[in-house]
Design a protein around this motif. Sequence first.
Motif, mmCIF file in Angstrom:
data_model
loop_
_atom_site.group_PDB
_atom_site.id
_atom_site.type_symbol
_atom_site.label_atom_id
_atom_site.label_comp_id
_atom_site.label_asym_id
_atom_site.label_seq_id
_atom_site.Cartn_x
_atom_site.Cartn_y
_atom_site.Cartn_z
ATOM 1 N N GLU A 1 -2.149 3.399 -8.697
ATOM 2 C CA GLU A 1 -1.192 4.238 -9.412
ATOM 3 C C GLU A 1 -0.007 4.627 -8.535
ATOM 4 O O GLU A 1 1.122 4.754 -9.021
ATOM 5 C CB GLU A 1 -1.902 5.498 -9.913
ATOM 6 C CG GLU A 1 -2.921 5.229 -11.005
ATOM 7 C CD GLU A 1 -3.801 6.438 -11.284
ATOM 8 O OE1 GLU A 1 -3.593 7.486 -10.623
ATOM 9 O OE2 GLU A 1 -4.697 6.337 -12.146
ATOM 10 N N ARG A 2 -0.247 4.806 -7.226
ATOM 11 C CA ARG A 2 0.814 5.223 -6.310
ATOM 12 C C ARG A 2 1.942 4.196 -6.231
ATOM 13 O O ARG A 2 3.105 4.554 -6.092
ATOM 14 C CB ARG A 2 0.238 5.422 -4.902
ATOM 15 C CG ARG A 2 -0.418 6.733 -4.659
ATOM 16 C CD ARG A 2 -1.272 6.721 -3.405
ATOM 17 N NE ARG A 2 -0.753 5.879 -2.343
ATOM 18 C CZ ARG A 2 0.159 6.266 -1.437
ATOM 19 N NH1 ARG A 2 0.652 7.484 -1.484
ATOM 20 N NH2 ARG A 2 0.557 5.432 -0.490
ATOM 21 N N VAL A 3 1.585 2.920 -6.304
ATOM 22 C CA VAL A 3 2.598 1.874 -6.100
ATOM 23 C C VAL A 3 2.960 1.142 -7.381
ATOM 24 O O VAL A 3 3.925 0.364 -7.384
ATOM 25 C CB VAL A 3 2.114 0.836 -5.046
ATOM 26 C CG1 VAL A 3 1.949 1.490 -3.690
ATOM 27 C CG2 VAL A 3 0.801 0.187 -5.480
ATOM 28 N N ASP A 4 2.213 1.365 -8.460
ATOM 29 C CA ASP A 4 2.503 0.660 -9.713
ATOM 30 C C ASP A 4 3.898 0.931 -10.232
ATOM 31 O O ASP A 4 4.549 0.067 -10.835
ATOM 32 C CB ASP A 4 1.471 1.048 -10.790
ATOM 33 C CG ASP A 4 0.285 0.100 -10.786
ATOM 34 O OD1 ASP A 4 0.364 -0.919 -10.080
ATOM 35 O OD2 ASP A 4 -0.711 0.384 -11.466
ATOM 36 N N TRP B 1 0.790 -1.223 0.000
ATOM 37 C CA TRP B 1 0.000 0.000 0.000
ATOM 38 C C TRP B 1 0.831 1.286 0.000
ATOM 39 O O TRP B 1 0.371 2.321 -0.470
ATOM 40 C CB TRP B 1 -0.921 0.038 1.223
ATOM 41 C CG TRP B 1 -2.166 -0.777 1.075
ATOM 42 C CD1 TRP B 1 -2.360 -2.066 1.495
ATOM 43 C CD2 TRP B 1 -3.394 -0.378 0.470
ATOM 44 N NE1 TRP B 1 -3.628 -2.484 1.198
ATOM 45 C CE2 TRP B 1 -4.294 -1.462 0.560
ATOM 46 C CE3 TRP B 1 -3.834 0.796 -0.139
ATOM 47 C CZ2 TRP B 1 -5.590 -1.413 0.061
ATOM 48 C CZ3 TRP B 1 -5.125 0.856 -0.639
ATOM 49 C CH2 TRP B 1 -5.995 -0.241 -0.539
ATOM 50 N N TYR B 2 2.045 1.218 0.543
ATOM 51 C CA TYR B 2 2.787 2.458 0.782
ATOM 52 C C TYR B 2 4.016 2.590 -0.112
ATOM 53 O O TYR B 2 4.685 1.608 -0.429
ATOM 54 C CB TYR B 2 3.217 2.540 2.250
ATOM 55 C CG TYR B 2 2.055 2.659 3.206
ATOM 56 C CD1 TYR B 2 1.374 3.866 3.350
ATOM 57 C CD2 TYR B 2 1.631 1.557 3.952
ATOM 58 C CE1 TYR B 2 0.300 3.973 4.224
ATOM 59 C CE2 TYR B 2 0.557 1.661 4.828
ATOM 60 C CZ TYR B 2 -0.105 2.871 4.958
ATOM 61 O OH TYR B 2 -1.175 2.977 5.815
ATOM 62 N N LYS B 3 4.320 3.841 -0.466
ATOM 63 C CA LYS B 3 5.545 4.143 -1.190
ATOM 64 C C LYS B 3 6.737 3.954 -0.252
ATOM 65 O O LYS B 3 6.593 3.919 0.965
ATOM 66 C CB LYS B 3 5.523 5.603 -1.670
ATOM 67 C CG LYS B 3 4.396 5.968 -2.610
ATOM 68 C CD LYS B 3 4.480 7.467 -2.910
ATOM 69 C CE LYS B 3 3.327 7.946 -3.777
ATOM 70 N NZ LYS B 3 3.402 9.409 -4.004
ATOM 71 N N SER C 1 -13.473 5.227 -2.469
ATOM 72 C CA SER C 1 -14.181 5.508 -3.718
ATOM 73 C C SER C 1 -13.419 4.908 -4.894
ATOM 74 O O SER C 1 -12.265 4.482 -4.748
ATOM 75 C CB SER C 1 -14.314 7.025 -3.908
ATOM 76 O OG SER C 1 -13.030 7.617 -4.082
ATOM 77 N N GLU C 2 -14.055 4.881 -6.071
ATOM 78 C CA GLU C 2 -13.386 4.356 -7.263
ATOM 79 C C GLU C 2 -12.138 5.165 -7.583
ATOM 80 O O GLU C 2 -11.099 4.608 -7.977
ATOM 81 C CB GLU C 2 -14.350 4.391 -8.454
ATOM 82 C CG GLU C 2 -15.406 3.302 -8.434
ATOM 83 C CD GLU C 2 -14.792 1.903 -8.485
ATOM 84 O OE1 GLU C 2 -13.764 1.723 -9.168
ATOM 85 O OE2 GLU C 2 -15.349 1.007 -7.830
ATOM 86 N N GLU C 3 -12.199 6.474 -7.407
ATOM 87 C CA GLU C 3 -11.031 7.326 -7.664
ATOM 88 C C GLU C 3 -9.897 7.002 -6.701
ATOM 89 O O GLU C 3 -8.719 6.956 -7.088
ATOM 90 C CB GLU C 3 -11.416 8.803 -7.538
ATOM 91 C CG GLU C 3 -12.352 9.311 -8.610
ATOM 92 C CD GLU C 3 -13.806 8.950 -8.334
ATOM 93 O OE1 GLU C 3 -14.079 8.352 -7.265
ATOM 94 O OE2 GLU C 3 -14.662 9.249 -9.191
ATOM 95 N N GLU C 4 -10.243 6.750 -5.448
ATOM 96 C CA GLU C 4 -9.222 6.428 -4.440
ATOM 97 C C GLU C 4 -8.595 5.058 -4.708
ATOM 98 O O GLU C 4 -7.399 4.865 -4.497
ATOM 99 C CB GLU C 4 -9.836 6.477 -3.041
ATOM 100 C CG GLU C 4 -10.137 7.902 -2.574
ATOM 101 C CD GLU C 4 -10.967 7.940 -1.303
ATOM 102 O OE1 GLU C 4 -10.919 8.971 -0.609
ATOM 103 O OE2 GLU C 4 -11.666 6.937 -1.000
ATOM 104 N N ARG C 5 -9.393 4.125 -5.202
ATOM 105 C CA ARG C 5 -8.848 2.805 -5.532
ATOM 106 C C ARG C 5 -7.874 2.894 -6.698
ATOM 107 O O ARG C 5 -6.812 2.258 -6.690
ATOM 108 C CB ARG C 5 -9.981 1.829 -5.859
ATOM 109 C CG ARG C 5 -10.854 1.478 -4.662
ATOM 110 C CD ARG C 5 -12.055 0.629 -5.076
ATOM 111 N NE ARG C 5 -13.017 0.519 -3.991
ATOM 112 C CZ ARG C 5 -14.210 -0.047 -4.094
ATOM 113 N NH1 ARG C 5 -14.585 -0.563 -5.263
ATOM 114 N NH2 ARG C 5 -15.023 -0.101 -3.058
#
Length: 480
Positions: free
Chosen positions: A233-236, A145-147, A224-228
Amino acid sequence: MKCLHGASTRRFGAGPDSKMERRLLLKIDWFILSYCCLMANLDRSNISNAYVSGMKEELNMQGTQFNEINIFFTCGYIVGMIPNNLALHRIPPRIWLPSMQLVWGMLTACTSSVTSVEQVYAIRFLQGVAESSTFVGTHYILGSWYKSSELGKRSGVFTSSGLAGTLFSGLLQAAIYKNLNGHAGRSGWRWLFIIDSVITFPIALYGFLMFPDVPATTKAFYLSEEERRLANERVDAETRRRTLSRKAVRRILSRWRWYGCSLLFAISGETESFGSNNLMGQWLKAIGGYSVEQIGKMCIWRIPDFYPSGLTAFGIVSTLIASVLTDSTRSRARWPVLVYFSLCCIVSSICLLIWRSPTGLKFFAWYMSGASYAGQATTFTWANQICADDDFERGIVLASMNMWNNVINVWWSIVFYPATDAPHFTKGMYAMIGACVTTLIVTFGVRWLENRDKRAKAISEKQEDDANSVVEVGSENRKE
Protein backbone atom coordinates in the motif's frame (compact mmCIF):
# COMPACT_ATOMS: atom_id res chain seq x y z
CA MET A 1 6.51 18.40 21.17
CA LYS A 2 4.53 19.45 18.08
CA CYS A 3 7.15 22.11 17.36
CA LEU A 4 9.91 19.55 17.59
CA HIS A 5 8.03 17.14 15.32
CA GLY A 6 7.45 19.93 12.80
CA ALA A 7 11.13 20.89 12.82
CA SER A 8 12.13 17.25 12.36
CA THR A 9 9.72 16.86 9.44
CA ARG A 10 11.06 19.95 7.70
CA ARG A 11 14.63 18.80 8.19
CA PHE A 12 14.41 15.07 7.54
CA GLY A 13 11.12 14.63 5.67
CA ALA A 14 7.86 13.07 6.80
CA GLY A 15 8.29 10.11 9.12
CA PRO A 16 6.23 6.89 9.38
CA ASP A 17 2.48 7.39 9.76
CA SER A 18 2.01 4.64 12.35
CA LYS A 19 3.83 2.33 14.73
CA MET A 20 3.38 -0.53 12.26
CA GLU A 21 4.97 1.48 9.46
CA ARG A 22 7.85 2.43 11.75
CA ARG A 23 8.38 -1.24 12.60
CA LEU A 24 8.21 -2.17 8.91
CA LEU A 25 10.82 0.44 8.01
CA LEU A 26 13.17 -0.79 10.74
CA LYS A 27 12.93 -4.34 9.41
CA ILE A 28 13.44 -3.55 5.72
CA ASP A 29 16.17 -1.04 6.51
CA TRP A 30 18.06 -3.72 8.38
CA PHE A 31 17.59 -6.66 6.03
CA ILE A 32 17.81 -4.75 2.72
CA LEU A 33 20.54 -2.24 3.50
CA SER A 34 22.71 -4.63 5.52
CA TYR A 35 22.79 -7.15 2.68
CA CYS A 36 23.16 -4.63 -0.15
CA CYS A 37 25.93 -2.71 1.62
CA LEU A 38 27.84 -5.91 2.41
CA MET A 39 27.28 -7.31 -1.08
CA ALA A 40 28.69 -4.31 -2.95
CA ASN A 41 32.33 -3.45 -3.58
CA LEU A 42 33.87 -6.53 -1.92
CA ASP A 43 36.02 -7.49 -4.90
CA ARG A 44 36.63 -4.21 -6.72
CA SER A 45 39.95 -3.26 -5.12
CA ASN A 46 41.59 -6.69 -4.94
CA ILE A 47 43.15 -6.47 -8.41
CA SER A 48 44.82 -3.13 -7.61
CA ASN A 49 46.14 -4.46 -4.30
CA ALA A 50 47.33 -7.71 -5.88
CA TYR A 51 49.08 -5.78 -8.66
CA VAL A 52 51.32 -3.93 -6.19
CA SER A 53 51.73 -7.06 -4.05
CA GLY A 54 53.59 -9.22 -6.53
CA MET A 55 51.08 -10.21 -9.22
CA LYS A 56 52.77 -7.94 -11.75
CA GLU A 57 56.13 -9.68 -11.35
CA GLU A 58 54.78 -13.22 -11.00
CA LEU A 59 52.63 -13.00 -14.14
CA ASN A 60 55.25 -10.92 -15.99
CA MET A 61 52.75 -8.16 -16.74
CA GLN A 62 53.99 -5.53 -19.17
CA GLY A 63 52.94 -2.09 -20.43
CA THR A 64 49.23 -1.36 -20.13
CA GLN A 65 48.12 -4.89 -19.25
CA PHE A 66 46.87 -3.73 -15.84
CA ASN A 67 44.63 -1.16 -17.57
CA GLU A 68 43.46 -3.86 -19.98
CA ILE A 69 42.33 -6.00 -17.02
CA ASN A 70 40.07 -3.15 -15.93
CA ILE A 71 38.79 -2.68 -19.49
CA PHE A 72 37.80 -6.37 -19.69
CA PHE A 73 35.94 -6.03 -16.39
CA THR A 74 34.11 -2.91 -17.61
CA CYS A 75 33.14 -4.62 -20.87
CA GLY A 76 31.67 -7.54 -18.93
CA TYR A 77 29.86 -5.05 -16.70
CA ILE A 78 28.30 -3.39 -19.74
CA VAL A 79 27.24 -6.71 -21.29
CA GLY A 80 25.57 -7.92 -18.08
CA MET A 81 23.79 -4.71 -17.06
CA ILE A 82 20.39 -4.95 -18.78
CA PRO A 83 20.13 -8.79 -18.77
CA ASN A 84 20.68 -8.79 -15.01
CA ASN A 85 17.97 -6.19 -14.47
CA LEU A 86 15.55 -8.09 -16.74
CA ALA A 87 16.29 -11.23 -14.71
CA LEU A 88 15.09 -9.44 -11.57
CA HIS A 89 11.63 -9.22 -13.19
CA ARG A 90 11.55 -12.99 -13.79
CA ILE A 91 13.55 -14.46 -10.91
CA PRO A 92 13.11 -13.47 -7.24
CA PRO A 93 15.89 -11.02 -6.23
CA ARG A 94 16.67 -13.12 -3.13
CA ILE A 95 17.63 -15.92 -5.55
CA TRP A 96 19.23 -13.95 -8.38
CA LEU A 97 21.40 -11.48 -6.46
CA PRO A 98 23.00 -14.03 -4.08
CA SER A 99 23.44 -16.45 -7.01
CA MET A 100 25.41 -13.84 -8.93
CA GLN A 101 27.41 -13.19 -5.79
CA LEU A 102 28.29 -16.88 -5.56
CA VAL A 103 29.39 -16.79 -9.21
CA TRP A 104 31.77 -13.89 -8.75
CA GLY A 105 32.97 -15.37 -5.45
CA MET A 106 33.97 -18.58 -7.23
CA LEU A 107 35.62 -16.57 -10.00
CA THR A 108 37.55 -14.61 -7.36
CA ALA A 109 38.80 -17.91 -5.94
CA CYS A 110 39.84 -18.99 -9.45
CA THR A 111 41.95 -15.84 -9.78
CA SER A 112 44.18 -17.13 -6.99
CA SER A 113 45.38 -19.93 -9.31
CA VAL A 114 46.02 -18.05 -12.56
CA THR A 115 49.33 -18.52 -14.37
CA SER A 116 48.98 -15.87 -17.11
CA VAL A 117 47.48 -12.43 -17.56
CA GLU A 118 45.22 -13.77 -20.32
CA GLN A 119 43.48 -15.96 -17.75
CA VAL A 120 42.91 -12.86 -15.60
CA TYR A 121 41.34 -11.12 -18.63
CA ALA A 122 38.79 -13.93 -19.04
CA ILE A 123 37.96 -14.15 -15.34
CA ARG A 124 37.55 -10.39 -14.91
CA PHE A 125 35.21 -10.21 -17.92
CA LEU A 126 32.96 -12.89 -16.41
CA GLN A 127 33.18 -11.18 -13.02
CA GLY A 128 32.01 -7.96 -14.62
CA VAL A 129 28.94 -9.75 -16.02
CA ALA A 130 28.08 -11.15 -12.57
CA GLU A 131 28.87 -8.01 -10.55
CA SER A 132 26.77 -5.81 -12.84
CA SER A 133 23.75 -7.23 -11.02
CA THR A 134 24.58 -5.42 -7.79
CA PHE A 135 24.61 -1.63 -8.27
CA VAL A 136 21.58 -1.12 -10.48
CA GLY A 137 19.80 -4.08 -8.90
CA THR A 138 20.13 -2.46 -5.49
CA HIS A 139 18.73 0.86 -6.73
CA TYR A 140 15.83 -1.02 -8.35
CA ILE A 141 15.08 -2.82 -5.06
CA LEU A 142 15.31 0.41 -3.05
CA GLY A 143 12.89 2.08 -5.45
CA SER A 144 10.48 -0.84 -5.02
CA TRP A 145 10.30 -0.61 -1.21
CA TYR A 146 10.65 3.07 -0.33
CA LYS A 147 8.59 6.20 -0.90
CA SER A 148 10.21 9.14 -2.68
CA SER A 149 10.54 10.88 0.69
CA GLU A 150 12.61 7.94 2.01
CA LEU A 151 14.53 6.88 -1.06
CA GLY A 152 17.31 9.49 -1.13
CA LYS A 153 18.61 8.67 2.34
CA ARG A 154 18.69 4.93 1.64
CA SER A 155 20.45 5.43 -1.70
CA GLY A 156 22.91 7.70 0.07
CA VAL A 157 23.67 5.08 2.71
CA PHE A 158 24.23 2.44 0.02
CA THR A 159 26.56 4.67 -2.02
CA SER A 160 28.44 5.87 1.07
CA SER A 161 29.01 2.29 2.22
CA GLY A 162 30.86 1.62 -1.02
CA LEU A 163 32.99 4.73 -0.56
CA ALA A 164 33.70 3.84 3.07
CA GLY A 165 34.77 0.38 1.93
CA THR A 166 37.52 1.88 -0.22
CA LEU A 167 38.88 3.66 2.86
CA PHE A 168 39.32 0.45 4.84
CA SER A 169 39.73 -2.31 2.27
CA GLY A 170 43.38 -1.46 1.65
CA LEU A 171 44.26 -1.95 5.33
CA LEU A 172 42.47 -5.30 5.38
CA GLN A 173 44.20 -6.46 2.21
CA ALA A 174 47.60 -5.37 3.57
CA ALA A 175 47.06 -7.36 6.77
CA ILE A 176 46.14 -10.46 4.75
CA TYR A 177 49.24 -10.10 2.63
CA LYS A 178 51.56 -9.47 5.56
CA ASN A 179 50.41 -12.51 7.55
CA LEU A 180 49.85 -15.05 4.76
CA ASN A 181 52.55 -14.30 2.18
CA GLY A 182 54.31 -17.60 1.44
CA HIS A 183 51.92 -19.66 3.58
CA ALA A 184 51.23 -23.11 2.07
CA GLY A 185 53.50 -22.17 -0.83
CA ARG A 186 51.21 -19.41 -2.08
CA SER A 187 52.16 -15.80 -2.70
CA GLY A 188 50.46 -13.15 -0.61
CA TRP A 189 48.50 -11.72 -3.55
CA ARG A 190 46.96 -15.14 -4.23
CA TRP A 191 45.73 -15.29 -0.62
CA LEU A 192 44.03 -11.93 -1.19
CA PHE A 193 41.68 -13.54 -3.70
CA ILE A 194 41.11 -16.64 -1.55
CA ILE A 195 40.11 -14.59 1.51
CA ASP A 196 37.90 -12.31 -0.60
CA SER A 197 36.03 -15.30 -1.99
CA VAL A 198 35.63 -16.83 1.48
CA ILE A 199 34.09 -13.56 2.74
CA THR A 200 31.66 -13.54 -0.20
CA PHE A 201 30.02 -16.93 0.46
CA PRO A 202 28.44 -16.31 3.92
CA ILE A 203 27.10 -12.95 2.71
CA ALA A 204 25.46 -14.72 -0.24
CA LEU A 205 23.93 -17.26 2.18
CA TYR A 206 22.60 -14.36 4.26
CA GLY A 207 20.95 -12.99 1.11
CA PHE A 208 19.31 -16.34 0.25
CA LEU A 209 17.82 -16.58 3.72
CA MET A 210 16.95 -12.98 4.64
CA PHE A 211 16.54 -10.79 1.56
CA PRO A 212 12.83 -9.84 1.22
CA ASP A 213 12.47 -9.63 -2.61
CA VAL A 214 10.01 -6.83 -3.58
CA PRO A 215 6.73 -5.90 -1.79
CA ALA A 216 4.47 -7.61 -4.35
CA THR A 217 6.18 -11.00 -4.00
CA THR A 218 7.86 -10.96 -0.59
CA LYS A 219 7.57 -14.07 1.56
CA ALA A 220 10.03 -12.92 4.21
CA PHE A 221 9.29 -14.79 7.44
CA TYR A 222 10.03 -11.72 9.57
CA LEU A 223 7.20 -9.72 7.95
CA SER A 224 3.64 -10.30 9.13
CA GLU A 225 0.69 -10.37 6.73
CA GLU A 226 -0.29 -6.87 7.88
CA GLU A 227 3.23 -5.59 7.23
CA ARG A 228 3.27 -7.14 3.76
CA ARG A 229 -0.01 -5.45 2.89
CA LEU A 230 1.28 -2.17 4.25
CA ALA A 231 4.49 -2.50 2.21
CA ASN A 232 2.38 -2.78 -0.95
CA GLU A 233 0.00 0.00 0.00
CA ARG A 234 2.89 2.39 0.76
CA VAL A 235 4.24 2.26 -2.79
CA ASP A 236 1.14 1.39 -4.83
CA ALA A 237 0.21 5.06 -5.14
CA GLU A 238 3.56 5.80 -6.79
CA THR A 239 4.39 2.58 -8.63
CA ARG A 240 2.57 0.76 -11.41
CA ARG A 241 3.89 -2.75 -12.18
CA ARG A 242 4.15 -3.84 -15.79
CA THR A 243 5.78 -6.82 -17.47
CA LEU A 244 8.14 -7.39 -20.40
CA SER A 245 6.49 -7.14 -23.81
CA ARG A 246 7.00 -5.55 -27.22
CA LYS A 247 4.45 -2.93 -26.25
CA ALA A 248 6.46 -2.11 -23.11
CA VAL A 249 9.66 -1.71 -25.15
CA ARG A 250 7.91 0.60 -27.64
CA ARG A 251 6.46 2.59 -24.77
CA ILE A 252 9.90 3.10 -23.21
CA LEU A 253 11.54 4.11 -26.49
CA SER A 254 8.76 6.57 -27.28
CA ARG A 255 9.27 8.52 -24.06
CA TRP A 256 12.09 10.92 -23.12
CA ARG A 257 12.91 9.18 -19.83
CA TRP A 258 15.25 6.50 -21.16
CA TYR A 259 17.16 9.00 -23.29
CA GLY A 260 17.26 11.82 -20.73
CA CYS A 261 18.24 9.80 -17.67
CA SER A 262 20.81 7.71 -19.58
CA LEU A 263 22.45 10.84 -20.99
CA LEU A 264 22.41 12.50 -17.58
CA PHE A 265 24.40 9.79 -15.80
CA ALA A 266 26.54 8.94 -18.81
CA ILE A 267 27.96 12.48 -18.57
CA SER A 268 27.61 13.32 -14.87
CA GLY A 269 29.21 10.01 -13.88
CA GLU A 270 32.46 11.19 -15.47
CA THR A 271 32.72 13.99 -12.90
CA GLU A 272 33.92 11.24 -10.52
CA SER A 273 37.06 10.81 -12.64
CA PHE A 274 39.36 12.62 -10.20
CA GLY A 275 38.55 10.07 -7.51
CA SER A 276 37.99 6.94 -9.58
CA ASN A 277 41.35 7.35 -11.35
CA ASN A 278 43.18 8.34 -8.15
CA LEU A 279 44.54 11.47 -9.83
CA MET A 280 45.50 13.00 -6.50
CA GLY A 281 47.64 9.98 -5.68
CA GLN A 282 49.33 10.17 -9.08
CA TRP A 283 49.86 13.92 -8.59
CA LEU A 284 51.50 13.42 -5.19
CA LYS A 285 53.69 10.65 -6.52
CA ALA A 286 54.78 12.73 -9.52
CA ILE A 287 55.67 15.90 -7.59
CA GLY A 288 57.68 13.86 -5.06
CA GLY A 289 58.78 14.83 -1.58
CA TYR A 290 56.69 12.22 0.27
CA SER A 291 58.00 9.31 2.33
CA VAL A 292 57.48 5.63 1.51
CA GLU A 293 56.36 2.98 3.97
CA GLN A 294 57.06 -0.66 3.17
CA ILE A 295 54.87 -3.43 4.55
CA GLY A 296 56.25 -6.94 4.12
CA LYS A 297 58.68 -7.67 1.32
CA MET A 298 56.75 -6.72 -1.79
CA CYS A 299 53.63 -4.75 -0.79
CA ILE A 300 54.49 -1.05 -0.84
CA TRP A 301 52.07 1.50 0.57
CA ARG A 302 52.93 5.12 -0.07
CA ILE A 303 51.86 8.19 1.88
CA PRO A 304 50.20 9.54 -1.33
CA ASP A 305 47.80 6.60 -1.00
CA PHE A 306 46.72 8.03 2.37
CA TYR A 307 46.08 11.66 1.45
CA PRO A 308 43.45 10.93 -1.27
CA SER A 309 41.25 9.36 1.41
CA GLY A 310 40.26 12.95 2.25
CA LEU A 311 38.64 13.21 -1.18
CA THR A 312 36.63 10.05 -0.51
CA ALA A 313 35.68 11.25 2.97
CA PHE A 314 34.36 14.52 1.55
CA GLY A 315 32.39 12.47 -0.96
CA ILE A 316 30.77 10.46 1.84
CA VAL A 317 29.82 13.60 3.77
CA SER A 318 28.45 15.28 0.62
CA THR A 319 26.42 12.18 -0.29
CA LEU A 320 24.81 11.81 3.12
CA ILE A 321 24.01 15.51 3.54
CA ALA A 322 22.58 15.77 0.01
CA SER A 323 20.46 12.65 0.54
CA VAL A 324 18.94 13.94 3.77
CA LEU A 325 18.32 17.45 2.47
CA THR A 326 16.70 16.40 -0.81
CA ASP A 327 14.41 13.95 0.99
CA SER A 328 13.33 16.74 3.33
CA THR A 329 12.04 19.08 0.60
CA ARG A 330 8.35 19.00 -0.23
CA SER A 331 9.03 18.56 -3.96
CA ARG A 332 11.84 15.97 -3.41
CA ALA A 333 13.91 18.06 -5.84
CA ARG A 334 17.20 16.29 -6.70
CA TRP A 335 18.55 18.64 -9.38
CA PRO A 336 20.21 21.13 -6.94
CA VAL A 337 22.70 18.41 -5.95
CA LEU A 338 23.88 18.09 -9.56
CA VAL A 339 24.32 21.86 -9.73
CA TYR A 340 26.28 21.77 -6.46
CA PHE A 341 28.82 19.12 -7.43
CA SER A 342 29.20 20.46 -10.98
CA LEU A 343 30.16 23.89 -9.66
CA CYS A 344 32.52 22.30 -7.10
CA CYS A 345 34.30 20.33 -9.83
CA ILE A 346 34.54 23.37 -12.13
CA VAL A 347 36.19 25.39 -9.34
CA SER A 348 38.50 22.45 -8.51
CA SER A 349 39.60 22.11 -12.14
CA ILE A 350 40.31 25.83 -12.49
CA CYS A 351 42.41 25.82 -9.29
CA LEU A 352 44.43 22.83 -10.52
CA LEU A 353 44.94 24.36 -13.97
CA ILE A 354 46.67 27.32 -12.33
CA TRP A 355 49.88 25.40 -11.74
CA ARG A 356 51.59 28.14 -9.73
CA SER A 357 48.80 28.19 -7.14
CA PRO A 358 49.84 27.24 -3.57
CA THR A 359 50.03 23.56 -2.68
CA GLY A 360 47.41 24.11 0.02
CA LEU A 361 44.96 25.39 -2.60
CA LYS A 362 45.61 22.32 -4.72
CA PHE A 363 44.85 20.04 -1.75
CA PHE A 364 41.64 22.00 -1.20
CA ALA A 365 40.74 21.61 -4.89
CA TRP A 366 41.36 17.85 -4.90
CA TYR A 367 39.26 17.34 -1.78
CA MET A 368 36.42 19.56 -3.04
CA SER A 369 36.20 17.44 -6.19
CA GLY A 370 34.98 14.61 -3.94
CA ALA A 371 31.58 16.37 -4.03
CA SER A 372 31.03 14.60 -7.36
CA TYR A 373 30.28 11.35 -5.51
CA ALA A 374 27.06 12.92 -4.21
CA GLY A 375 25.67 12.77 -7.73
CA GLN A 376 25.62 8.99 -7.92
CA ALA A 377 22.98 8.35 -5.26
CA THR A 378 21.05 11.49 -6.19
CA THR A 379 20.84 10.76 -9.92
CA PHE A 380 19.58 7.21 -9.41
CA THR A 381 17.08 8.39 -6.80
CA TRP A 382 15.85 11.00 -9.27
CA ALA A 383 15.44 8.37 -12.00
CA ASN A 384 13.52 6.15 -9.56
CA GLN A 385 11.14 9.05 -8.93
CA ILE A 386 10.74 9.98 -12.61
CA CYS A 387 9.86 6.39 -13.58
CA ALA A 388 7.88 5.54 -10.43
CA ASP A 389 4.65 5.04 -12.41
CA ASP A 390 6.13 2.22 -14.53
CA ASP A 391 8.01 -0.55 -12.73
CA PHE A 392 9.39 -2.18 -15.89
CA GLU A 393 10.54 1.10 -17.39
CA ARG A 394 12.23 1.98 -14.11
CA GLY A 395 14.35 -1.17 -14.20
CA ILE A 396 15.41 -0.62 -17.82
CA VAL A 397 16.21 3.06 -17.28
CA LEU A 398 18.33 2.38 -14.18
CA ALA A 399 20.30 -0.33 -15.99
CA SER A 400 20.80 1.83 -19.09
CA MET A 401 22.09 4.75 -17.04
CA ASN A 402 24.88 2.68 -15.56
CA MET A 403 25.52 0.86 -18.84
CA TRP A 404 26.09 4.03 -20.89
CA ASN A 405 28.27 5.51 -18.17
CA ASN A 406 30.47 2.41 -18.30
CA VAL A 407 30.57 2.59 -22.11
CA ILE A 408 32.18 6.01 -21.71
CA ASN A 409 34.38 4.81 -18.84
CA VAL A 410 36.03 2.26 -21.15
CA TRP A 411 37.86 5.00 -23.04
CA TRP A 412 37.43 8.21 -21.02
CA SER A 413 40.30 7.72 -18.56
CA ILE A 414 42.69 6.49 -21.25
CA VAL A 415 42.03 9.52 -23.45
CA PHE A 416 41.84 12.26 -20.81
CA TYR A 417 43.68 10.94 -17.74
CA PRO A 418 46.62 8.77 -18.88
CA ALA A 419 49.28 8.29 -16.20
CA THR A 420 51.80 9.93 -18.52
CA ASP A 421 49.98 13.25 -18.04
CA ALA A 422 50.78 13.38 -14.32
CA PRO A 423 51.10 15.66 -12.45
CA HIS A 424 49.36 18.34 -14.56
CA PHE A 425 46.55 16.38 -16.28
CA THR A 426 45.84 19.52 -18.31
CA LYS A 427 43.50 18.00 -20.89
CA GLY A 428 41.78 16.10 -18.11
CA MET A 429 41.01 19.35 -16.28
CA TYR A 430 39.44 20.82 -19.42
CA ALA A 431 37.52 17.57 -19.94
CA MET A 432 36.18 17.86 -16.38
CA ILE A 433 35.01 21.44 -16.97
CA GLY A 434 33.30 20.33 -20.19
CA ALA A 435 31.62 17.37 -18.43
CA CYS A 436 30.36 19.66 -15.65
CA VAL A 437 28.94 22.26 -18.05
CA THR A 438 27.24 19.51 -20.05
CA THR A 439 25.87 18.02 -16.82
CA LEU A 440 24.32 21.37 -15.93
CA ILE A 441 22.69 21.66 -19.36
CA VAL A 442 21.28 18.11 -19.28
CA THR A 443 20.17 18.53 -15.66
CA PHE A 444 18.03 21.56 -16.47
CA GLY A 445 16.71 19.78 -19.56
CA VAL A 446 15.62 16.74 -17.53
CA ARG A 447 14.11 19.03 -14.89
CA TRP A 448 12.06 20.84 -17.56
CA LEU A 449 10.82 17.56 -19.05
CA GLU A 450 9.92 16.18 -15.61
CA ASN A 451 7.94 19.34 -14.77
CA ARG A 452 6.18 19.13 -18.15
CA ASP A 453 5.07 15.57 -17.33
CA LYS A 454 3.85 16.66 -13.90
CA ARG A 455 1.79 19.49 -15.41
CA ALA A 456 0.28 17.14 -17.99
CA LYS A 457 -0.55 14.59 -15.27
CA ALA A 458 -2.18 17.28 -13.11
CA ILE A 459 -4.33 18.50 -16.03
CA SER A 460 -5.34 14.91 -16.87
CA GLU A 461 -6.31 14.19 -13.26
CA LYS A 462 -8.31 17.43 -13.05
CA GLN A 463 -10.19 16.59 -16.25
CA GLU A 464 -10.91 13.12 -14.94
CA ASP A 465 -12.19 14.56 -11.64
CA ASP A 466 -14.38 17.05 -13.52
CA ALA A 467 -15.80 14.26 -15.68
CA ASN A 468 -16.55 12.15 -12.60
CA SER A 469 -18.26 15.15 -10.99
CA VAL A 470 -20.48 15.62 -14.04
CA VAL A 471 -21.44 11.94 -13.98
CA GLU A 472 -22.28 12.12 -10.27
CA VAL A 473 -24.42 15.26 -10.75
CA GLY A 474 -26.25 13.59 -13.65
CA SER A 475 -26.96 10.50 -11.55
CA GLU A 476 -28.36 12.64 -8.72
CA ASN A 477 -30.62 14.58 -11.12
CA ARG A 478 -32.04 11.37 -12.57
CA LYS A 479 -32.80 10.11 -9.07
CA GLU A 480 -34.71 13.31 -8.33
